[in-house]
Motif scaffolding. Structure first.
Motif, short mmCIF file in Angstrom:
data_model
loop_
_atom_site.label_atom_id
_atom_site.label_comp_id
_atom_site.label_asym_id
_atom_site.label_seq_id
_atom_site.Cartn_x
_atom_site.Cartn_y
_atom_site.Cartn_z
N UNK A 282 0.83 -1.20 0.00
CA UNK A 282 0.00 0.00 0.00
C UNK A 282 0.86 1.25 0.00
N UNK A 283 1.94 1.25 0.79
CA UNK A 283 2.83 2.41 0.82
C UNK A 283 3.53 2.60 -0.52
N UNK A 284 3.95 1.51 -1.14
CA UNK A 284 4.63 1.62 -2.43
C UNK A 284 3.71 2.24 -3.48
N UNK A 285 2.43 1.95 -3.38
CA UNK A 285 1.46 2.52 -4.33
C UNK A 285 1.08 3.95 -3.98
N UNK A 286 1.60 4.46 -2.86
CA UNK A 286 1.34 5.85 -2.50
C UNK A 286 0.01 6.11 -1.85
N UNK A 287 -0.62 5.07 -1.33
CA UNK A 287 -1.92 5.25 -0.69
C UNK A 287 -1.75 5.87 0.69
N UNK A 288 -2.66 6.76 1.05
CA UNK A 288 -2.60 7.41 2.35
C UNK A 288 -3.67 6.83 3.26
N UNK A 289 -3.36 6.80 4.53
CA UNK A 289 -4.30 6.33 5.54
C UNK A 289 -3.86 6.90 6.88
N UNK A 290 -4.66 6.66 7.90
CA UNK A 290 -4.29 7.14 9.23
C UNK A 290 -3.02 6.46 9.72
N UNK A 291 -2.71 5.27 9.22
CA UNK A 291 -1.51 4.57 9.65
C UNK A 291 -0.24 5.30 9.23
N UNK A 292 -0.25 5.93 8.06
CA UNK A 292 0.95 6.64 7.62
C UNK A 292 0.82 8.15 7.77
#
Length: 397
Positions: A282-292
């Motif tokens: 998910x991070x590699x795809x650049x998705x944002x969430x409360x986790x990051x």
């Protein structure tokens, strides 16, 4: 060492580190015995008693994943070992010294050679609970991590040689070995005397939960999972399904009577093994969430320091304010009512975060900035994570 082509940071995994540390905090909150009501204390322990084991298992898998993800072509074995030792020993030595001071202030006995083994982080190798429960108790996991770091240069050579098409088979075999450990403990190790209120012995618990060679399997699993993502072999699973699976398995383990040896690692190894690469992808795809998000990443950055300090704050904070008598000799209740116990845990959490921040800012970060910089730039190839719903299998190695 074998090269990695990982260029992306993994902020979601950094944020999840704090959640794992919080799980460890929760079980030590139960161990501190802050609730006067027996039913409340029993209920709290029932629901949070295994949270620490899940958090530690996450940390061990994450270590293998992140080290494999970030290894650089220009790195040397000596340089790698130097950085890893600088990462764990300064915080360990500070909290070890603090533990000795607190033991002295509370007129508690300092056991030798157990304390000496704790200082040099070799105490997890001894199948004696007295070696684990000395000085800053949580440092037993650093003893395990030390084995991970020392063996990584050799392990990465073997893991890097596995063909991309065989990575999932290697991961499945490692999971099978992890799930076999409780069976081995049941069949080959004595189950008496029972440890605390459980129907298993400390020797059995030590074998599946503390023994560094047994925990090395989770580290290797993390390494394999990193290679799966790097090789474009990830199955495209998002973060939510493995997170829900982890929760379902955890709740099921609480509600169903079974051998407690399976609680430590075996029951949750598959959900965690899916969760970590899902977050990385998910991070590699650049998705944002409360986790990051920025607050979670900050908490993740101080999570190692938090892990090192929280147990001392919980235990000695309780002795200061809630034990009978406290360390100043003034009597107070042995525990609190339910609101009081919850208030203490909340206060201990806040204090732990603040002290961890200080330890991170004054010790951990300056040491790593001064002596822990790795050589050479990262490689710049794109990480071929398989898009959801496609059959992309491009290898990164």
């Amino acid at each position: 060492m074998a090269p990695s082509n990982a260029t992306s940071r993994l902020p979601s995994l950094t944020g999840m580190r704090f959640l794992a540390a919080l799980m460890v905090f929760s079980v030590h909150g139960a161990a501190a015995g802050v609730f006067r009501d027996i039913d409340v204390a029993a209920g709290y322990y029932r629901w949070f008693g295994n949270a620490g084991a899940v958090g530690v298992s996450f940390f061990f898998m994450l270590s293998g994943f992140v080290l494999t993800w970030s290894v650089r072509p220009a790195d040397t074995v000596r340089g790698f070992w130097r950085r890893r030792l600088l990462k764990i020993f300064p915080n360990h030595l500070v909290t070890f010294a603090a533990a000795l001071v607190l033991l002295a202030v509370t007129s508690s006995a300092i056991a030798f050679p157990e304390t000496l083994a704790n200082l040099f982080l070799v105490h997890a190798w001894v199948p004696d609970s007295g070696y684990v429960e000395t000085a800053n108790t949580v440092s037993w996991s650093l003893s395990v991590e030390l084995l991970f770091y020392l063996s990584f240069p050799l392990l990465i050579k073997g893991v890097s040689r596995i063909a991309p098409s065989a990575l999932w088979y290697a991961a499945a075999g490692t999971v099978a070995l992890i799930m076999l450990l409780p069976v081995i403990a049941q069949l080959l190790l004595p189950d008496t005397p029972g440890f605390m209120f459980m129907k298993v012995s400390w020797t059995q618990i030590w074998f599946v939960y503390v023994f560094p060679l047994a925990r090395l399997l989770e580290f290797v699993l993390g390494m394999l999972l990193a290679r799966i993502v790097l090789a474009g072999r990830w199955i495209g699973l998002g973060v939510v399904p493995p997170a829900l699976l982890t929760l379902v398995v955890y709740v099921g383990a609480v509600r169903i009577e079974h051998n407690p040896l399976y609680n430590y690692v075996a029951l949750t190894v598959i959900p965690l093994a899916l969760l970590i690469p899902a977050a990385a992808a998910s991070d590699v795809k650049g998705r944002t969430s409360w986790l990051n998000s920025r607050p979670m990443v900050w908490l993740g950055d101080i999570s190692f320091a938090f892990y090192c300090v929280h147990y001392l704050i919980l235990i000695y904070g309780h002795r200061l304010f809630g034990s009978d008598p406290n360390i100043f000799g003034k009597p107070s209740g042995p525990a609190w009512n339910t609101p009081g116990g919850l208030l203490f845990l909340a206060a201990a959490l806040v204090v732990s975060v603040l002290v961890a921040w200080a330890l991170y800012a004054l010790v951990e970060r300056p040491v790593m900035r001064r002596w822990g910089r790795p050589p050479g730039p990262r490689r710049t190839e794109q990480i071929p994570v398989r898009p959801e719903g496609t059959a992309e299998t491009t290898a990164a190695h």
